[in-house]
Design a protein around this motif. Structure first.
Motif, PDB file in Angstrom:
ATOM      1  N   ARG A  88       0.797  -1.217   0.000  1.00  0.00           N
ATOM      2  CA  ARG A  88       0.000   0.000   0.000  1.00  0.00           C
ATOM      3  C   ARG A  88       0.836   1.276   0.000  1.00  0.00           C
ATOM      4  NH1 ARG A  88      -5.696   0.102   1.498  1.00  0.00           N
ATOM      5  NH2 ARG A  88      -6.451  -1.009  -0.324  1.00  0.00           N
TER       6      ARG A  88
ATOM      7  N   ILE B  92      -8.771   3.508  -3.928  1.00  0.00           N
ATOM      8  CA  ILE B  92      -8.108   2.294  -3.439  1.00  0.00           C
ATOM      9  C   ILE B  92      -8.037   2.296  -1.912  1.00  0.00           C
ATOM     10  CG2 ILE B  92      -5.879   1.080  -3.365  1.00  0.00           C
ATOM     11  CD1 ILE B  92      -5.575   1.598  -6.313  1.00  0.00           C
TER      12      ILE B  92
ATOM     13  N   GLU C  60     -11.102   1.177  -0.173  1.00  0.00           N
ATOM     14  CA  GLU C  60     -11.493  -0.177  -0.603  1.00  0.00           C
ATOM     15  C   GLU C  60     -12.592  -0.123  -1.660  1.00  0.00           C
ATOM     16  OE1 GLU C  60      -9.570  -2.300   0.518  1.00  0.00           O
ATOM     17  OE2 GLU C  60      -8.910  -1.601   2.460  1.00  0.00           O
TER      18      GLU C  60
ATOM     19  N   LYS D 116     -17.778  -8.649  -2.553  1.00  0.00           N
ATOM     20  CA  LYS D 116     -16.898  -7.514  -2.255  1.00  0.00           C
ATOM     21  C   LYS D 116     -15.692  -7.565  -3.195  1.00  0.00           C
ATOM     22  CE  LYS D 116     -18.348  -6.668   2.382  1.00  0.00           C
ATOM     23  NZ  LYS D 116     -19.598  -7.367   2.182  1.00  0.00           N
TER      24      LYS D 116
ATOM     25  N   TRP E 218     -12.147  -5.304  -4.101  1.00  0.00           N
ATOM     26  CA  TRP E 218     -11.315  -4.147  -3.730  1.00  0.00           C
ATOM     27  C   TRP E 218      -9.899  -4.381  -4.227  1.00  0.00           C
ATOM     28  CZ3 TRP E 218     -12.280  -8.264  -0.713  1.00  0.00           C
ATOM     29  CH2 TRP E 218     -11.244  -8.806   0.055  1.00  0.00           C
TER      30      TRP E 218
ATOM     31  N   ILE F 117      -5.581  -3.875  -3.354  1.00  0.00           N
ATOM     32  CA  ILE F 117      -4.530  -3.532  -2.398  1.00  0.00           C
ATOM     33  C   ILE F 117      -3.640  -2.477  -3.041  1.00  0.00           C
ATOM     34  CG2 ILE F 117      -2.544  -4.399  -1.098  1.00  0.00           C
ATOM     35  CD1 ILE F 117      -5.294  -5.401  -0.197  1.00  0.00           C
TER      36      ILE F 117
ATOM     37  N   HIS G 233      -8.663  -8.019  -5.263  1.00  0.00           N
ATOM     38  CA  HIS G 233      -9.198  -9.119  -4.452  1.00  0.00           C
ATOM     39  C   HIS G 233     -10.712  -9.186  -4.539  1.00  0.00           C
ATOM     40  CE1 HIS G 233      -5.643 -10.090  -1.767  1.00  0.00           C
ATOM     41  NE2 HIS G 233      -5.200  -9.110  -2.539  1.00  0.00           N
TER      42      HIS G 233
END
Length: 320
Positions: A88, A213, A216, A244, A246, A248, A254
């Protein structure tokens, strides 16, 4: 023999990142050195356009540094406190970069506003020389980064920064020539403002993507409706919950989802879903929960924001 070929592959990948890191470091040193010169020259020649260009040189340097840090940190292993490792950092650095750019743009606009009433005397000769050196340095950096920018998104970002800065330098050179021949000092301010506006949309996009990002959010390249329909089309899936998606970092997407599929062969379904998500949607990591119990599916259904209407139902659930 399979072992050796596998190691060969890994080794070549490591070499690619090493050479990328070398190129980035070289471009970063060039840019940073010149940046200092350009800021000093901007104050000496009184040219706002040079300062504006230097501000971009600064963001180039930041973009190169972010790309470099991303390569270095990508190698750090995840640990028990940070299960995603340090990936991140790249996004935090991009966010910082965007905020700095906004600050610079505001400074340039403020300074331009001050200057419209009394433009200072600008030394167009010095301005011309410095801008030309700047352009040459940008072109060298572009030459170094070009080959790698084709395969790495990270380096592509840095390459585009340097390219836009080269255009900025060209603007300053043209401005210096006009001032030299006509003595119109306000041209300098105009060019500074143009450079500022030229960079703002890109800054805004960078800011938006970084914040998305960090919140999320669903990454821009994922079409969630499309993805939901593809999941529902899988053989045996009756409904889906808790979808869900999102990211990283910009490249590491993911997904988690609960599939209610009472009749399905679980292994088959898992394989199909994996195949579909990887190939059609480019999702690298996923957790699929396959359910066959109506009650469990319903209790998720109640908390599932994405599925719209929540059906009232008569089951009593004890939540431990």
């Amino acid at each position: 023999s399979t072992m050796s070929t596998h190691q060969g592959h890994d080794h070549s990948h490591a070499v690619v990142t090493e050479s990328n890191a070398k190129k980035l470091t070289f471009a970063l040193i060039l840019t940073s050195t010149f940046l200092v010169i350009e800021v000093i020259a901007g104050f000496i020649t009184q040219s706002l356009a040079l300062l504006s260009d230097a501000a971009h040189m600064f963001t180039d340097a930041a973009a190169l540094a972010i790309a470099l840090v991303a390569i270095k940190l990508g190698k750090l292993p995840a640990d028990s406190k940070r299960t995603f490792g340090y990936q991140r950092f790249e996004i935090l650095a991009a966010l910082f970069n965007a905020l700095m750019l906004f600050a610079v743009a505001i400074y340039i606009l403020y300074e331009a506003y001050q200057r419209f009433s009394q433009p200072p005397d600008i030394q167009s000769g010095g301005m011309m020389i410095v801008a030309t050196i700047g352009l040459i340095i940008n072109l060298i950096s572009m030459r170094i980064l070009f080959s790698s920018s084709q395969e790495s998104l990270n380096i592509k970002g840095a390459y585009l920064e340097v390219l836009s800065d080269a255009l900025g330098s060209v603007g300053v050179i043209i401005g210096a020539a006009i001032i030299y021949f006509t003595g119109w000092m306000w041209v300098d301010t105009l060019i500074a403002v143009c450079i500022g506006f030229w960079v703002l949309p890109r800054t805004w996009i960078l800011l938006k993507q970084s914040i998305n990002i960090l919140l999320e959010g669903v990454p821009d390249e994922i079409d969630i409706e499309n993805l939901r329909n593809d999941l529902l089309k899988l053989k045996g899936v009756e409904s889906i919950h808790q979808l869900k998606v999102w990211a990283i970092t910009s490249k590491n997407v993911h997904l988690t989802v609960h599939l209610f599929a009472p009749q399905a062969d679980r292994n088959e379904l898992y394989k199909d879903a994996l195949e579909m998500l990887t190939h059609q949607h480019g999702i690298t990591e996923m957790t699929l929960q396959i359910e066959d119990d109506e009650c469990i599916a319903h209790s998720h259904h109640q908390q599932d924001v994405l599925s719209g209407e929540v059906q009232p139902h008569s089951h009593q659930h004890k939540h431990e």
